[in-house]
Scaffold this motif. Structure first.
Motif, PDB file in Angstrom:
ATOM      1  N   SER A 146      91.856  57.894  20.436  1.00  0.00           N
ATOM      2  CA  SER A 146      90.602  57.427  19.849  1.00  0.00           C
ATOM      3  C   SER A 146      90.342  55.837  20.293  1.00  0.00           C
ATOM      4  CB  SER A 146      91.041  57.246  18.084  1.00  0.00           C
ATOM      5  OG  SER A 146      89.862  56.732  17.562  1.00  0.00           O
ATOM      6  N   THR A 147      89.461  55.265  19.747  1.00  0.00           N
ATOM      7  CA  THR A 147      89.220  53.949  20.207  1.00  0.00           C
ATOM      8  C   THR A 147      89.211  53.244  19.062  1.00  0.00           C
ATOM      9  OG1 THR A 147      86.749  54.029  19.940  1.00  0.00           O
ATOM     10  CG2 THR A 147      87.693  54.730  22.196  1.00  0.00           C
ATOM     11  N   TYR A 148      89.080  51.651  19.133  1.00  0.00           N
ATOM     12  CA  TYR A 148      89.110  50.847  17.849  1.00  0.00           C
ATOM     13  C   TYR A 148      87.650  51.069  17.402  1.00  0.00           C
ATOM     14  CZ  TYR A 148      88.768  46.999  14.875  1.00  0.00           C
ATOM     15  OH  TYR A 148      88.842  45.993  13.797  1.00  0.00           O
ATOM     16  N   LEU A 149      86.520  51.207  18.006  1.00  0.00           N
ATOM     17  CA  LEU A 149      85.327  51.550  17.292  1.00  0.00           C
ATOM     18  C   LEU A 149      85.316  52.740  16.592  1.00  0.00           C
ATOM     19  CD1 LEU A 149      82.357  50.849  17.142  1.00  0.00           C
ATOM     20  CD2 LEU A 149      81.926  52.182  18.848  1.00  0.00           C
ATOM     21  N   GLU A 150      86.117  53.786  16.862  1.00  0.00           N
ATOM     22  CA  GLU A 150      86.141  55.003  15.842  1.00  0.00           C
ATOM     23  C   GLU A 150      87.352  54.656  14.793  1.00  0.00           C
ATOM     24  OE1 GLU A 150      85.995  58.593  18.584  1.00  0.00           O
ATOM     25  OE2 GLU A 150      86.486  57.224  20.258  1.00  0.00           O
ATOM     26  N   HIS A 151      88.310  54.264  15.239  1.00  0.00           N
ATOM     27  CA  HIS A 151      89.418  54.288  14.352  1.00  0.00           C
ATOM     28  C   HIS A 151      89.245  53.281  13.220  1.00  0.00           C
ATOM     29  CE1 HIS A 151      93.555  54.890  13.005  1.00  0.00           C
ATOM     30  NE2 HIS A 151      93.857  53.539  13.320  1.00  0.00           N
ATOM     31  N   ASP A 184      83.065  41.945  17.757  1.00  0.00           N
ATOM     32  CA  ASP A 184      82.284  41.929  19.062  1.00  0.00           C
ATOM     33  C   ASP A 184      83.315  41.902  20.086  1.00  0.00           C
ATOM     34  OD1 ASP A 184      79.947  41.812  20.420  1.00  0.00           O
ATOM     35  OD2 ASP A 184      80.062  39.912  20.747  1.00  0.00           O
ATOM     36  N   TRP A 185      84.313  40.938  20.111  1.00  0.00           N
ATOM     37  CA  TRP A 185      85.088  40.968  21.477  1.00  0.00           C
ATOM     38  C   TRP A 185      86.037  42.051  21.369  1.00  0.00           C
ATOM     39  CZ3 TRP A 185      85.579  36.040  18.643  1.00  0.00           C
ATOM     40  CH2 TRP A 185      86.894  35.955  18.005  1.00  0.00           C
ATOM     41  N   TYR A 186      86.469  42.560  20.012  1.00  0.00           N
ATOM     42  CA  TYR A 186      87.455  43.916  20.238  1.00  0.00           C
ATOM     43  C   TYR A 186      86.650  44.950  20.905  1.00  0.00           C
ATOM     44  CZ  TYR A 186      90.267  41.133  16.673  1.00  0.00           C
ATOM     45  OH  TYR A 186      91.074  40.409  16.174  1.00  0.00           O
ATOM     46  N   TYR A 187      85.514  45.337  20.374  1.00  0.00           N
ATOM     47  CA  TYR A 187      84.707  46.479  21.153  1.00  0.00           C
ATOM     48  C   TYR A 187      84.585  46.276  22.430  1.00  0.00           C
ATOM     49  CZ  TYR A 187      83.700  47.545  16.111  1.00  0.00           C
ATOM     50  OH  TYR A 187      83.866  48.027  15.013  1.00  0.00           O
ATOM     51  N   LYS A 188      83.960  44.909  22.963  1.00  0.00           N
ATOM     52  CA  LYS A 188      83.953  44.637  24.212  1.00  0.00           C
ATOM     53  C   LYS A 188      84.960  44.947  25.089  1.00  0.00           C
ATOM     54  CE  LYS A 188      79.415  42.126  23.562  1.00  0.00           C
ATOM     55  NZ  LYS A 188      78.901  40.732  23.441  1.00  0.00           N
ATOM     56  N   ILE A 189      86.029  44.247  24.689  1.00  0.00           N
ATOM     57  CA  ILE A 189      87.304  44.318  25.525  1.00  0.00           C
ATOM     58  C   ILE A 189      87.892  45.842  25.843  1.00  0.00           C
ATOM     59  CG2 ILE A 189      89.581  43.788  25.560  1.00  0.00           C
ATOM     60  CD1 ILE A 189      88.064  41.498  26.635  1.00  0.00           C
ATOM     61  N   GLU A 190      87.587  46.651  24.888  1.00  0.00           N
ATOM     62  CA  GLU A 190      88.233  47.891  25.189  1.00  0.00           C
ATOM     63  C   GLU A 190      87.219  48.833  25.980  1.00  0.00           C
ATOM     64  OE1 GLU A 190      88.770  50.521  21.565  1.00  0.00           O
ATOM     65  OE2 GLU A 190      86.775  50.617  21.017  1.00  0.00           O
ATOM     66  N   GLU A 191      85.726  48.356  26.106  1.00  0.00           N
ATOM     67  CA  GLU A 191      85.033  48.974  27.015  1.00  0.00           C
ATOM     68  C   GLU A 191      85.275  48.589  28.441  1.00  0.00           C
ATOM     69  OE1 GLU A 191      81.136  47.624  25.397  1.00  0.00           O
ATOM     70  OE2 GLU A 191      81.350  48.656  23.447  1.00  0.00           O
ATOM     71  N   ILE A 192      85.847  47.582  28.616  1.00  0.00           N
ATOM     72  CA  ILE A 192      86.264  46.990  29.814  1.00  0.00           C
ATOM     73  C   ILE A 192      87.436  47.848  30.585  1.00  0.00           C
ATOM     74  CG2 ILE A 192      86.880  45.036  31.302  1.00  0.00           C
ATOM     75  CD1 ILE A 192      85.430  43.108  29.333  1.00  0.00           C
ATOM     76  N   GLY A 193      88.333  48.080  29.684  1.00  0.00           N
ATOM     77  CA  GLY A 193      89.517  48.825  30.215  1.00  0.00           C
ATOM     78  C   GLY A 193      90.643  48.789  29.041  1.00  0.00           C
ATOM     79  N   ILE A 229      77.013  44.559  14.924  1.00  0.00           N
ATOM     80  CA  ILE A 229      77.813  44.418  15.959  1.00  0.00           C
ATOM     81  C   ILE A 229      78.323  45.888  16.396  1.00  0.00           C
ATOM     82  CG2 ILE A 229      79.954  43.704  16.797  1.00  0.00           C
ATOM     83  CD1 ILE A 229      79.533  41.158  15.079  1.00  0.00           C
ATOM     84  N   ALA A 230      78.711  46.815  15.459  1.00  0.00           N
ATOM     85  CA  ALA A 230      79.294  48.176  15.756  1.00  0.00           C
ATOM     86  C   ALA A 230      77.948  48.783  16.335  1.00  0.00           C
ATOM     87  CB  ALA A 230      79.773  48.910  14.322  1.00  0.00           C
TER      88      ALA A 230
END
Length: 289
Positions: A146-151, A184-193, A229-230
């Motif tokens: 999963s991802t934080y966005l989904e979880h 916002d920064w949690y989502y963006k960071i997991e999009e980076i790597g 933000i989501a």
């Protein structure tokens, strides 16, 4: 590089004179010494700056920047991230504190895996005097499938550390919002790597005393900003269909809108008082459980 700053501890202050000494002292007590403390003051009207400048005079690693006008947390943090020089940014609110081993343990985690762009830890949930009440039970490792966005479920919290330059390249903080910026920064960071979870409390989170009506009002606006933000993260990732609906429904902001019609009445300060008077506890449990 030998002289490169490893951690930029990012602090944005506005009228936290009662607490900021504890926060700065926790940085000075770090066992890992390659850090800078970058403080942006957002036009405080208390004696915060007197306290900060005293610390600045005794340790050159403390750097202070002043906003020319009150800009809010989002703009102050975005500015702070840009002004800092460290390889990694580390968020510390001025009314919270770090454990003495926080930076050392984070350094060990990043050193073991060159692919990491972010890491977050377990945290202590504290009272207004920063006395530990419990370990925050919701902070957990996001499942690998999963991802934080989904979880969601508040799995990512403090202490949050990230690759500062890569985050800037990915857009930095979205300064349109005043609340829920951590999402916002949690989502963006997991999009980076890759993001890692440190299953050890490294952060003291203070629950500051506020009035009941002020508290629920802030929760409402935070939930509303979180929804937007989501949605931005969903659009960046190209998520559609049932998966999109599932993610949005988890945020539960629509419960506020449909049950209390706050979109129409949110500008009226009295409109939010009814929430506490009627079903405050039930609504909070529905939104945050």
């Amino acid at each position: 590089m030998q002289n490169q700053v490893i951690f930029s501890i990012l602090m944005c202050n506005y009228n936290n004179a009662n607490y900021i000494s504890q926060a700065i002292d926790s940085v000075l007590k770090q066992s890992f010494e390659n850090w800078e403390l970058s403080i942006v003051d957002d036009c405080s009207t208390d004696n915060s700056m007197e306290i900060i400048k005293e610390y600045e005079s005794i340790d050159s690693r403390i750097k202070v920047f002043l906003n020319s006008e009150n800009s809010g947390y989002g703009k102050s943090l975005a500015k702070n991230i840009e002004l800092a020089t460290g390889k990694y940014g580390a968020i510390l609110d001025p009314d919270d504190a770090l454990t003495p081993q926080a930076l050392q343990l984070m350094h060990d985690v990043f050193k073991k895996d060159n692919e990491l762009v972010g890491a977050y830890s377990q945290m202590y949930y504290c009272d207004k005097d920063l006395k530990i009440e419990k370990i925050f039970e919701f902070t957990k490792k996001v499942p690998s499938n999963s991802t934080y966005l989904e979880h969601g479920r508040m799995a990512m919290t403090h202490f949050f550390v990230f690759d500062r330059e890569k985050f800037i390249m990915h857009g930095n903080i979205d300064t349109r919002y005043r609340n829920a910026l951590d999402q916002d920064w949690y989502y963006k960071i997991e999009e980076i790597g890759k993001v890692e979870f440190v299953n050890c409390p490294l952060y003291y989170y203070r629950v500051s005393p506020t009035g009941i009506s002020q508290g629920i009002k802030k929760r409402y606006f935070t939930t509303k900003d979180h929804l937007e933000i989501a949605k931005n993260a969903i659009n960046r990732r190209g998520i559609t269909g049932r998966k999109k609906i599932k993610i949005i429904s988890k945020i539960k902001a629509l419960l506020f809108y449909t049950k209390y019609r706050f979109e129409k009445s949110e500008k009226n300060p009295q409109a939010l008082l009814s929430l506490y008077k009627s079903k405050y506890h039930q609504i909070i449990s529905k939104i945050y459980d």
